[in-house]
Motif scaffolding. Sequence first.
Motif, mmCIF file in Angstrom:
data_model
loop_
_atom_site.group_PDB
_atom_site.id
_atom_site.type_symbol
_atom_site.label_atom_id
_atom_site.label_comp_id
_atom_site.label_asym_id
_atom_site.label_seq_id
_atom_site.Cartn_x
_atom_site.Cartn_y
_atom_site.Cartn_z
ATOM 1 N N ARG A 24 84.526 55.441 47.521
ATOM 2 C CA ARG A 24 85.979 55.549 47.726
ATOM 3 C C ARG A 24 86.541 54.222 48.232
ATOM 4 O O ARG A 24 87.570 53.752 47.773
ATOM 5 N N TRP A 25 85.834 53.607 49.189
ATOM 6 C CA TRP A 25 86.269 52.319 49.717
ATOM 7 C C TRP A 25 86.233 51.260 48.621
ATOM 8 O O TRP A 25 87.160 50.465 48.477
ATOM 9 N N ALA A 26 85.167 51.243 47.826
ATOM 10 C CA ALA A 26 85.004 50.250 46.766
ATOM 11 C C ALA A 26 86.120 50.346 45.728
ATOM 12 O O ALA A 26 86.586 49.327 45.216
ATOM 13 N N SER A 27 86.557 51.562 45.425
ATOM 14 C CA SER A 27 87.568 51.752 44.387
ATOM 15 C C SER A 27 88.916 51.147 44.758
ATOM 16 O O SER A 27 89.674 50.751 43.880
ATOM 17 N N ASP A 37 85.323 55.274 34.058
ATOM 18 C CA ASP A 37 85.728 56.608 34.503
ATOM 19 C C ASP A 37 84.784 57.150 35.575
ATOM 20 O O ASP A 37 84.574 56.499 36.574
ATOM 21 N N ARG A 38 84.202 58.324 35.349
ATOM 22 C CA ARG A 38 83.350 58.961 36.356
ATOM 23 C C ARG A 38 81.945 58.365 36.405
ATOM 24 O O ARG A 38 81.146 58.711 37.252
#
Length: 66
Positions: A24-27, A37-38
């Motif tokens: 989440r942080w990396a995104s 995508d996933r």
Amino acid sequence: MAKKLLTSKDIAERCGCEVQTVSRWASVNDVDYVGEDRRKIYVFTEEDYERFLKRPKPGKRAKKNG
């Protein structure tokens, strides 16, 4: 000399946190990745790892009584 690259799992194991937290942080912090995508696999450099360690951490939630 080649740079050593780390995955989200490597970072999570080093920091004692969840892989989802690292991903989440990396995104939102411009970390490079392969895939789409996933199926993204984030590829961290040592500099990215240092930035992750310096991230602001939210406080713990208050426990509910009862």
